[in-house]
Scaffold this active site. Structure first.
Site, short mmCIF file in Angstrom:
data_model
loop_
_atom_site.label_atom_id
_atom_site.label_comp_id
_atom_site.label_asym_id
_atom_site.label_seq_id
_atom_site.Cartn_x
_atom_site.Cartn_y
_atom_site.Cartn_z
CB THR A 45 -0.92 -0.03 1.24
OG1 THR A 45 -1.93 -1.01 1.01
CG2 THR A 45 -1.59 1.32 1.48
CD GLN A 122 -3.62 -7.48 -1.38
OE1 GLN A 122 -3.44 -6.32 -1.01
NE2 GLN A 122 -3.06 -8.52 -0.79
N GLY A 213 -7.05 -12.11 2.15
CA GLY A 213 -7.61 -12.74 3.34
C GLY A 213 -6.66 -12.63 4.52
CE1 TYR A 217 -6.30 -3.42 6.29
CE2 TYR A 217 -4.86 -5.05 5.26
CZ TYR A 217 -5.05 -3.78 5.78
OH TYR A 217 -4.01 -2.88 5.82
NE ARG A 265 0.32 -11.35 0.80
CZ ARG A 265 1.17 -10.46 1.27
NH1 ARG A 265 0.71 -9.32 1.76
NH2 ARG A 265 2.46 -10.67 1.25
N GLY A 336 10.49 -11.49 4.67
CA GLY A 336 11.92 -11.41 4.97
C GLY A 336 12.81 -12.10 3.94
N GLY A 358 8.61 -7.93 -0.81
CA GLY A 358 8.01 -6.61 -0.59
C GLY A 358 9.04 -5.52 -0.43
C1 LIG Z 1 4.41 -0.18 3.34
C2 LIG Z 1 3.78 -1.50 3.31
C3 LIG Z 1 2.55 -1.63 2.71
C4 LIG Z 1 1.94 -2.87 2.62
N1 LIG Z 1 0.74 -2.99 1.97
C5 LIG Z 1 0.18 -4.22 1.80
C6 LIG Z 1 -1.02 -4.37 1.04
O1 LIG Z 1 -1.58 -3.44 0.47
N2 LIG Z 1 -1.53 -5.62 0.95
C7 LIG Z 1 -0.95 -6.71 1.55
O2 LIG Z 1 -1.45 -7.82 1.45
N3 LIG Z 1 0.20 -6.57 2.26
C8 LIG Z 1 0.79 -5.38 2.37
N4 LIG Z 1 1.98 -5.26 3.04
C9 LIG Z 1 2.69 -6.46 3.50
C10 LIG Z 1 3.71 -6.88 2.44
O3 LIG Z 1 3.05 -7.37 1.28
C11 LIG Z 1 4.65 -7.97 2.95
O4 LIG Z 1 3.87 -9.02 3.47
C12 LIG Z 1 5.59 -7.46 4.03
O5 LIG Z 1 6.26 -6.27 3.60
C13 LIG Z 1 6.65 -8.52 4.38
O6 LIG Z 1 7.35 -8.91 3.21
P1 LIG Z 1 8.84 -8.40 2.93
O7 LIG Z 1 9.69 -8.91 4.07
O8 LIG Z 1 9.24 -9.01 1.62
O9 LIG Z 1 8.80 -6.92 2.90
C14 LIG Z 1 2.59 -4.01 3.16
C15 LIG Z 1 3.83 -3.88 3.77
C16 LIG Z 1 4.44 -2.65 3.84
C17 LIG Z 1 5.79 -2.55 4.46
#
Ligand SMILES: Cc1cc2nc3c(=O)[nH]c(=O)nc-3n(C[C@H](O)[C@H](O)[C@H](O)COP(=O)(O)O)c2cc1C
Length: 411
Positions: A45, A122, A213, A217, A265, A336, A358
Site C-alpha cells: 500500500t 489485490q 484474506g 482485514y 492471501r 523477509g 516486498g
Molecule cells: C508499506 C507496506 C505496505 C503494505 N501494503 C500491503 C497491502 O496493500 N496488501 C498486503 O497484502 N500486504 C501489504 N503489506 C505487506 C507486504 O506485502 C509484505 O507481506 C511485508 O512487507 C513482508 O514482506 P517483505 O519482508 O518481503 O517486505 C505491506 C507492507 C508494507 C511494508
C-alpha cells in the site's frame, strides 16, 4: 592486470550465483498464465491514488519500473472493489469500483506487461480497521462479530516525520469504532462486490486478482478465531471460518473465468496485531489448508515478515509449507526474503512455488536482476517513514468522512 583478474573472478562468482538459483529463475504457470520466473512483487500500500481512488501517473511509473526490474508477477497494493460502506480502508487508496478507475488502471497493467511481468490486482475490504474517515458519518465499521480493534499507528511513527508535520508528543494511535457483525445477506453482497471488482480488473487488463484474506482485514477477521465469535455457518470450525474467503474466490471465479489467476492471501498477524498467531499453530494451518484444498483460488499466498517464523513452539514446519502440503495448492511464500539464496531455499524446502518480495523490491526495483547477478542486497529494515507515504490530499478526502476530534489536524 590484477584488476582484470579480480573482475574476471568476480564475474565467475556471479555466474556461479546464477547457477545456484535454478528454481528462482525457472518459469512458472498459474491458471494457464506463464510467469518468466518465480519472483512476485508483494502487495504494498502506497496511498498514491487520487482522493476518489483513481490511480495516478505516479503509480504507472512505479509499477512499470518494478516490472522492468525483472519480477515475474506484480501483485498490486490492496484495492477496494466497490463503493460499499467500509470497503475502502485508506485515504488515497486506489479503487477498482468505477469506470474511471478502470481507465486509469489500464496504463498500469499495460506498463507492467511491457516490462515483461504479469499483473494481478489485490482486492480487499478493510472491515473493522477501516479508516473512520472513509466511512459515512456515524457508520460503524463491519466485521465477523461485534468486536473492536485495539487500533494502530496508521501512517507514521518516526520522530523525523512527526517533526515534519509539526506534531509534538507521541503519535496518536488511530482508534476504530466498535464493529458491527455482518448479516449473511451482507456477506453475500460483499462477495458479489469482490466479483464485480475482479471483472473490472480484468477489463483493465490484469491477468487476475488476489483476494486479500490476510493482515487484519475483513476476510482475516472471519478466519481468525480471535475476531470471529459467530455461531452460524461462518463461525466456529475452521471450515466455517474460511467459508467467506471461499465464497469470495468462488464468486470471483464465476466472474473472471478459468484462465485468469486467483490467489488467496493468508496470514497469522494483522496491521493491528503484529504478533498475532493462530490458536493451534501449525495444526490450524494444516486444517485451514485442507479446508481450502478445493476452493476456487489457483494458489495461496503466505504473508508475514519472516516466512520461517511459525510462532508455534511445538513445530519447526513453516506455515507456508504446512498450508501448501495440506491444500495441495501452489504457494507464494512471503516474509523477509531479501537474498537470492533465501528465495531459493523457500522453493527448495517445499515451502513455496513462488516467493513474494516486498520491502526489498520497494527499495530496489532491480532486485531480481541484482540477485541474479549475485550482487549483495542490503537488508531493508521496516521503517514507516519511508515505506508508507502520507495520503496525498486529505483536504479532498471523502466528504462523508468525519475526523475524530482527538486526531491531529496537521495531516
Ligand atoms: C508499506 C507496506 C505496505 C503494505 N501494503 C500491503 C497491502 O496493500 N496488501 C498486503 O497484502 N500486504 C501489504 N503489506 C505487506 C507486504 O506485502 C509484505 O507481506 C511485508 O512487507 C513482508 O514482506 P517483505 O519482508 O518481503 O517486505 C505491506 C507492507 C508494507 C511494508
Amino acid at each position: 592486470m590484477a584488476a582484470f583478474w579480480s573482475a574476471a573472478t568476480e564475474r565467475k562468482e556471479r555466474r556461479t550465483m546464477t547457477e545456484a538459483l535454478p528454481r528462482l529463475f525457472a518459469p512458472a504457470t498459474l491458471a494457464g498464465v506463464t510467469l518468466r520466473n518465480r519472483i512476485a512483487m508483494a502487495p504494498l500500500t502506497r496511498q498514491m491514488a487520487e482522493a476518489d481512488g483513481t490511480p495516478t501517473a505516479e503509480m504507472v511509473a512505479y509499477y512499470a519500473r518494478r516490472a522492468r526490474g525483472g519480477a515475474g508477477l506484480i501483485i498490486t497494493e490492496g484495492t477496494y472493489p466497490d463503493d460499499g460502506p467500509g470497503c475502502r480502508a485508506y485515504l488515497s487508496q486506489p479503487g477498482i469500483a468505477t469506470a474511471r478507475h478502470v481507465a486509469a488502471w489500464r496504463p498500469v497493467a499495460e506498463a507492467i506487461h511491457a516490462g515483461g511481468a504479469k499483473a494481478i490486482l489485490q482486492l480487499m475490504h478493510g472491515g473493522r480497521v477501516t479508516d473512520p474517515r472513509c466511512l459515512p458519518p456515524g457508520a460503524a465499521p463491519v466485521s465477523a462479530s461485534d468486536t473492536q480493534s485495539g487500533g494502530w499507528v496508521l501512517y507514521t511513527d518516526t520522530d523525523a516525520e512527526a517533526k515534519l508535520r509539526g506534531i509534538t508528543g507521541p503519535w496518536p494511535k488511530v482508534t476504530f469504532g466498535p464493529a458491527r457483525a455482518l448479516t449473511v445477506a451482507e456477506i453475500e453482497a460483499i462477495a458479489d462486490g469482490f466479483a464485480a471488482g475482479a471483472a473490472r480488473a480484468v477489463e483493465a487488463g490484469f491477468d487476475g486478482v488476489e483476494v486479500h484474506g490476510a493482515n487484519g482485514y475483513l476476510l482475516y477477521q472471519f478466519i481468525h478465531d480471535a475476531t470471529n465469535h459467530r455461531t452460524d455457518a461462518y463461525g466456529g470450525s475452521v471450515e466455517n471460518r474460511v467459508r467467506f474467503a471461499r465464497l469470495v474466490c468462488e464468486r470471483v471465479r464465476q466472474a473472471i473465468g478459468p484462465e485468469r489467476i486467483i490467489t488467496l492471501r493468508l496470514s497469522q498477524d494483522g496491521v493491528d496485531d503484529f504478533t498475532g498467531a493462530w490458536a493451534g499453530g501449525v495444526a490450524t494451518a494444516r486444517a485451514i489448508g485442507a479446508a481450502l484444498s478445493d476452493c476456487a483460488a489457483d494458489a495461496l499466498h503466505w504473508s508475514s515478515f519472516a516466512w520461517r517464523d511459525n510462532r508455534d513452539p511445538t513445530s519447526d514446519t513453516p506455515m507456508p509449507a504446512a498450508l501448501r502440503a495440506a491444500s495441495g495448492k501452489p504457494m507464494i511464500a512471503n516474509g523477509g526474503i531479501d537474498q537470492g539464496a533465501e528465495a531459493e531455499a523457500a522453493l527448495a524446502d517445499g515451502a513455496a512455488d513462488l516467493v513474494a518480495v516486498g520491502r526489498p523490491m520497494f527499495a530496489n526495483p532491480d532486485w531480481p536482476q541484482m540477485v541474479r547477478a549475485g550482487v549483495p542486497v542490503d537488508l531493508v529494515p521496516f521503517d514507516r517513514s519511508y515505506v508508507i507515504r502520507p495520503p496525498l490530499d486529505h483536504a479532498h478526502a471523502d466528504p462523508r468522512a468525519t475526523v475524530p476530534p482527538d486526531w491531529p489536524t496537521v495531516w
